[in-house]
Design a protein around this motif. Structure first.
Motif, PDB file in Angstrom:
ATOM      1  N   LEU A   9      18.506  11.146 -44.510  1.00 32.19           N
ATOM      2  CA  LEU A   9      18.059  10.075 -43.623  1.00 32.19           C
ATOM      3  C   LEU A   9      17.142   9.126 -44.379  1.00 32.19           C
ATOM      4  O   LEU A   9      16.262   9.557 -45.136  1.00 32.19           O
ATOM      5  N   ALA A  10      17.342   7.838 -44.165  1.00 34.02           N
ATOM      6  CA  ALA A  10      16.508   6.840 -44.836  1.00 34.02           C
ATOM      7  C   ALA A  10      16.492   5.568 -44.015  1.00 34.02           C
ATOM      8  O   ALA A  10      17.365   5.337 -43.177  1.00 34.02           O
ATOM      9  N   ARG A  11      15.499   4.751 -44.271  1.00 38.04           N
ATOM     10  CA  ARG A  11      15.470   3.424 -43.691  1.00 38.04           C
ATOM     11  C   ARG A  11      16.359   2.490 -44.502  1.00 38.04           C
ATOM     12  O   ARG A  11      16.446   2.616 -45.730  1.00 38.04           O
ATOM     13  N   VAL A  12      17.003   1.567 -43.855  1.00 37.84           N
ATOM     14  CA  VAL A  12      17.845   0.591 -44.542  1.00 37.84           C
ATOM     15  C   VAL A  12      16.949  -0.314 -45.386  1.00 37.84           C
ATOM     16  O   VAL A  12      15.912  -0.797 -44.929  1.00 37.84           O
ATOM     17  N   ASN A  13      17.366  -0.518 -46.634  1.00 41.01           N
ATOM     18  CA  ASN A  13      16.649  -1.404 -47.563  1.00 41.01           C
ATOM     19  C   ASN A  13      15.192  -1.004 -47.746  1.00 41.01           C
ATOM     20  O   ASN A  13      14.316  -1.852 -47.924  1.00 41.01           O
ATOM     21  N   ALA A  14      14.930   0.296 -47.729  1.00 43.08           N
ATOM     22  CA  ALA A  14      13.563   0.762 -47.944  1.00 43.08           C
ATOM     23  C   ALA A  14      13.136   0.487 -49.376  1.00 43.08           C
ATOM     24  O   ALA A  14      13.926   0.622 -50.317  1.00 43.08           O
ATOM     25  N   ALA A  15      11.889   0.081 -49.552  1.00 40.51           N
ATOM     26  CA  ALA A  15      11.378  -0.186 -50.895  1.00 40.51           C
ATOM     27  C   ALA A  15      11.291   1.111 -51.693  1.00 40.51           C
ATOM     28  O   ALA A  15      11.025   2.190 -51.146  1.00 40.51           O
ATOM     29  N   ALA A  16      11.538   1.008 -52.981  1.00 38.32           N
ATOM     30  CA  ALA A  16      11.470   2.180 -53.854  1.00 38.32           C
ATOM     31  C   ALA A  16      10.031   2.703 -53.907  1.00 38.32           C
ATOM     32  O   ALA A  16       9.075   1.934 -53.925  1.00 38.32           O
ATOM     33  N   THR A  21      22.312   2.316 -35.580  1.00 37.69           N
ATOM     34  CA  THR A  21      20.904   1.937 -35.513  1.00 37.69           C
ATOM     35  C   THR A  21      20.610   0.987 -36.658  1.00 37.69           C
ATOM     36  O   THR A  21      20.845   1.310 -37.822  1.00 37.69           O
ATOM     37  N   ALA A  22      20.067  -0.176 -36.348  1.00 39.69           N
ATOM     38  CA  ALA A  22      19.976  -1.254 -37.341  1.00 39.69           C
ATOM     39  C   ALA A  22      19.137  -0.878 -38.555  1.00 39.69           C
ATOM     40  O   ALA A  22      19.451  -1.264 -39.675  1.00 39.69           O
ATOM     41  N   ASP A  23      18.063  -0.114 -38.360  1.00 43.38           N
ATOM     42  CA  ASP A  23      17.133   0.114 -39.465  1.00 43.38           C
ATOM     43  C   ASP A  23      17.222   1.500 -40.079  1.00 43.38           C
ATOM     44  O   ASP A  23      16.414   1.852 -40.951  1.00 43.38           O
ATOM     45  N   LEU A  24      18.203   2.313 -39.649  1.00 41.99           N
ATOM     46  CA  LEU A  24      18.327   3.665 -40.167  1.00 41.99           C
ATOM     47  C   LEU A  24      19.731   3.909 -40.691  1.00 41.99           C
ATOM     48  O   LEU A  24      20.698   3.325 -40.210  1.00 41.99           O
ATOM     49  N   GLU A  25      19.835   4.794 -41.672  1.00 41.64           N
ATOM     50  CA  GLU A  25      21.146   5.198 -42.166  1.00 41.64           C
ATOM     51  C   GLU A  25      21.106   6.659 -42.578  1.00 41.64           C
ATOM     52  O   GLU A  25      20.044   7.208 -42.879  1.00 41.64           O
ATOM     53  N   ALA A  26      22.286   7.281 -42.562  1.00 44.04           N
ATOM     54  CA  ALA A  26      22.438   8.666 -42.995  1.00 44.04           C
ATOM     55  C   ALA A  26      23.435   8.687 -44.142  1.00 44.04           C
ATOM     56  O   ALA A  26      24.615   8.386 -43.954  1.00 44.04           O
ATOM     57  N   ARG A  27      22.977   9.012 -45.326  1.00 39.20           N
ATOM     58  CA  ARG A  27      23.801   8.992 -46.527  1.00 39.20           C
ATOM     59  C   ARG A  27      24.373  10.376 -46.780  1.00 39.20           C
ATOM     60  O   ARG A  27      23.627  11.349 -46.900  1.00 39.20           O
ATOM     61  N   ALA A  28      25.682  10.468 -46.874  1.00 41.11           N
ATOM     62  CA  ALA A  28      26.346  11.769 -47.046  1.00 41.11           C
ATOM     63  C   ALA A  28      25.995  12.372 -48.401  1.00 41.11           C
ATOM     64  O   ALA A  28      26.048  11.705 -49.433  1.00 41.11           O
TER      65      ALA A  28
END
Length: 230
Positions: A172-179, A147-154
């Protein structure tokens, strides 16, 4: 002696669902600081925000206290509901932040209620999350991949109470989400936009922000009570 008639249970069916459990982080501390009346208003606002955040095909199964339990057949729709709910909460002034858990599995549905071990695991994952986090299990992480705008960080494997096996946990987070420009008041656990903090205290080399002068005063008088060092 008369006997009660047997209870008739409705027909059960098994279905595959994605599950989301979210609750208010630090709700007990918030209640103790701001009072039960204000805390009850926060819970009702949270429930309304949850209803407004639902993606198509996702429903609120129940709300108990400061917990909201949602489910849907579309895994990505449930994930996006979790993200939308967190975004909505973060936009609220003077509001605690939330922690969320997402999992999926085969569930028994009977008389409009859901049953099954996946619900327990979802609750354990949600309870393990910090305020502001959305944690998930490996099946959810697999669904997010690609999914282009989502990522799951281990994060790693964890053992949870009443779960017989170790569980791989992901954030779970959005890719390149602002701090986020938020902090958590250590006294009442309310999330604060740092630029609008009423008071700021530096203690032991760390900076803490407060929603009110009362919280700042309580912290200044006994910081160890709120930092777990006492």
């Amino acid at each position: 002696m008369p006997t009660s008639p047997p209870i008739e249970l409705g027909e059960a069916r098994e279905i595959d669902l994605a599950l989301l459990i979210a609750d208010l982080s630090g709700y007990t501390a918030f209640t103790e600081t701001h009072g039960a009346l204000h805390a009850s208003e926060i819970v009702l606002r949270f429930q309304r925000l949850a209803g407004a955040s639902l993606e198509p095909g996702v429903a609120i199964i129940n709300s108990v206290g400061d917990d909201v339990f949602c489910a849907g057949a579309d895994t990505l729709a449930v994930v996006r509901t979790a993200l939308r709910l967190r975004d909505e909460v973060e936009r609220q002034p003077e509001f605690p932040n939330i922690r969320s858990g997402v999992h999926c599995g085969r569930i028994v549905e009977r008389e409009r209620q859901l049953f099954g071990a996946p619900i327990n695991l979802t609750a354990r994952v949600a309870a393990f999350a910090r305020g502001g986090q959305i944690l998930c299990t490996e099946p959810i992480a697999r669904a997010v991949r690609g999914t282009a705008d989502l990522e799951a960080r281990a994060i790693g494997e964890r053992r949870f109470r009443n779960v017989a096996y170790s569980v791989a946990v992901f954030e779970l987070a959005r890719v390149n989400a602002a701090a986020r420009a938020f902090a958590i008041d250590p006294v009442c656990r309310m999330q604060i936009e740092i630029a609008r903090a009423i008071a700021t205290i530096v203690h032991a080399g760390a900076t803490y922000h407060f929603c009110s002068l009362k919280c700042a005063g309580d912290f200044a008088n006994a910081p160890e009570l709120y930092l777990g060092t006492g």
